[in-house]
Design a protein around this motif. Structure first.
Motif, PDB file in Angstrom:
ATOM      1  N   LYS A  23       0.400  -0.753   0.061  1.00 17.39           N
ATOM      2  CA  LYS A  23       0.173  -0.203   0.117  1.00 17.39           C
ATOM      3  C   LYS A  23       0.832   1.386  -0.021  1.00 17.39           C
ATOM      4  CE  LYS A  23      -3.160   2.009   2.854  1.00 17.39           C
ATOM      5  NZ  LYS A  23      -3.868   2.928   3.657  1.00 17.39           N
ATOM      6  N   GLU A  24       1.610   1.063   0.833  1.00 16.05           N
ATOM      7  CA  GLU A  24       2.362   2.280   1.112  1.00 16.05           C
ATOM      8  C   GLU A  24       3.417   2.426  -0.493  1.00 16.05           C
ATOM      9  OE1 GLU A  24       5.050   1.557   4.385  1.00 16.05           O
ATOM     10  OE2 GLU A  24       4.064   2.064   5.211  1.00 16.05           O
ATOM     11  N   ALA A  62       3.429   6.408  -2.928  1.00 19.44           N
ATOM     12  CA  ALA A  62       4.363   6.518  -3.120  1.00 19.44           C
ATOM     13  C   ALA A  62       4.720   6.902  -5.202  1.00 19.44           C
ATOM     14  CB  ALA A  62       5.704   6.224  -2.444  1.00 19.44           C
ATOM     15  N   MET A  63       3.914   5.327  -5.758  1.00 22.01           N
ATOM     16  CA  MET A  63       3.731   5.804  -6.825  1.00 22.01           C
ATOM     17  C   MET A  63       3.360   7.294  -7.399  1.00 22.01           C
ATOM     18  SD  MET A  63       4.193   1.409  -7.821  1.00 22.01           S
ATOM     19  CE  MET A  63       4.467   1.509  -8.680  1.00 22.01           C
ATOM     20  N   ALA A  64       1.985   6.587  -7.149  1.00 19.65           N
ATOM     21  CA  ALA A  64       0.889   7.301  -7.561  1.00 19.65           C
ATOM     22  C   ALA A  64       1.054   9.201  -6.850  1.00 19.65           C
ATOM     23  CB  ALA A  64      -0.034   7.178  -6.223  1.00 19.65           C
ATOM     24  N   ARG A  65       2.339   9.432  -5.871  1.00 22.84           N
ATOM     25  CA  ARG A  65       2.344   9.981  -6.079  1.00 22.84           C
ATOM     26  C   ARG A  65       3.650  11.117  -6.692  1.00 22.84           C
ATOM     27  NH1 ARG A  65       2.671   8.923  -0.366  1.00 22.84           N
ATOM     28  NH2 ARG A  65       4.288   9.137  -0.488  1.00 22.84           N
ATOM     29  N   ARG A  69       3.973  10.134  -9.956  1.00 25.13           N
ATOM     30  CA  ARG A  69       3.314   9.992 -11.303  1.00 25.13           C
ATOM     31  C   ARG A  69       2.303  11.887 -10.803  1.00 25.13           C
ATOM     32  NH1 ARG A  69      -0.543   5.357 -10.721  1.00 25.13           N
ATOM     33  NH2 ARG A  69       1.308   4.135 -10.684  1.00 25.13           N
ATOM     34  N   THR A  70       1.921  11.875  -9.740  1.00 19.63           N
ATOM     35  CA  THR A  70       1.323  13.557 -10.060  1.00 19.63           C
ATOM     36  C   THR A  70       2.590  14.629  -9.957  1.00 19.63           C
ATOM     37  OG1 THR A  70       0.801  13.349  -8.109  1.00 19.63           O
ATOM     38  CG2 THR A  70      -0.577  12.384  -8.977  1.00 19.63           C
ATOM     39  N   GLU A  71       3.890  14.397  -9.097  1.00 15.02           N
ATOM     40  CA  GLU A  71       4.342  15.486  -8.968  1.00 15.02           C
ATOM     41  C   GLU A  71       5.520  15.844 -10.214  1.00 15.02           C
ATOM     42  OE1 GLU A  71       6.033  14.457  -5.637  1.00 15.02           O
ATOM     43  OE2 GLU A  71       4.556  14.901  -3.952  1.00 15.02           O
ATOM     44  N   GLY A  72       5.517  14.496 -10.842  1.00 17.92           N
ATOM     45  CA  GLY A  72       6.573  14.217 -12.209  1.00 17.92           C
ATOM     46  C   GLY A  72       5.850  14.882 -13.325  1.00 17.92           C
TER      47      GLY A  72
END
Length: 166
Positions: free
Chosen positions: A153-154, A158-161, A163-166
């Motif tokens: 889950k962590e 982290a991967m989703a964050r 994608r949105t920040e990159g």
């Protein structure tokens, strides 16, 4: 005939909890210098010894030159833990772990719980890049262990964050 040379990701094994423990980081360094991109440890059941090993690895800067996967796994019972300790070369299981399994009302569940706790503890150690869940004859527990440890889950969060920040 290969038109593109294969890309390999070389790995090596290390056993940080077996005497002489003071030499284990030096052995890891030799493997990294020989080309190991990642190191997979044997089962970790003695966290203080593993923490000390990683301190030496960090002091040598090896944690920046290779990926380290801590080996963890569920134990089925005190009897099986004793058997592993006595009959499988390179396995170190402290008496406290065997005592915990022996006192447990449900040793299988306790072995799974211990594995989950170890995952949660090693993930916060600098130099550990992941875990390798080894579940010999307990493969059916791997999904539960990963889910209940919270690491997947962590990782997904982290991967989703990223994608949105990159």
């Amino acid at each position: 005939k290969l038109s593109t040379p294969p890309r390999v990701f070389l790995g090596a094994a290390e056993n940080p909890c077996i005497p002489p423990v003071e030499w284990r980081a030096d052995r890891l360094e030799k493997k990294v210098r020989a080309g190991a991109d990642f190191i997979q440890t044997n089962y970790i059941f003695d966290l203080p010894v593993f923490v000390e090993f990683l301190k030496r690895v960090r002091d040598m800067g090896m944690h920046e030159k290779t990926f380290i996967l801590a080996g963890v796994g569920p134990l089925a019972s005190a009897k099986s833990a004793r058997w592993m300790r006595n009959n499988v070369p390179g396995i170190h299981i402290p008496d406290a772990v065997i005592d915990r399994l022996e006192r447990a009302a449900n040793p299988v569940e306790e072995g799974k719980k211990l594995c989950i706790e170890l995952i949660q503890q090693v993930r916060d150690i600098e130099g550990v890049n992941g875990v390798h869940v080894m579940a010999y004859r307990r493969e059916h527990l791997v999904h539960e262990i990963i889910e209940e440890s919270g690491i997947l889950k962590e990782r997904l969060e982290a991967m989703a964050r990223e994608r949105t920040e990159g």
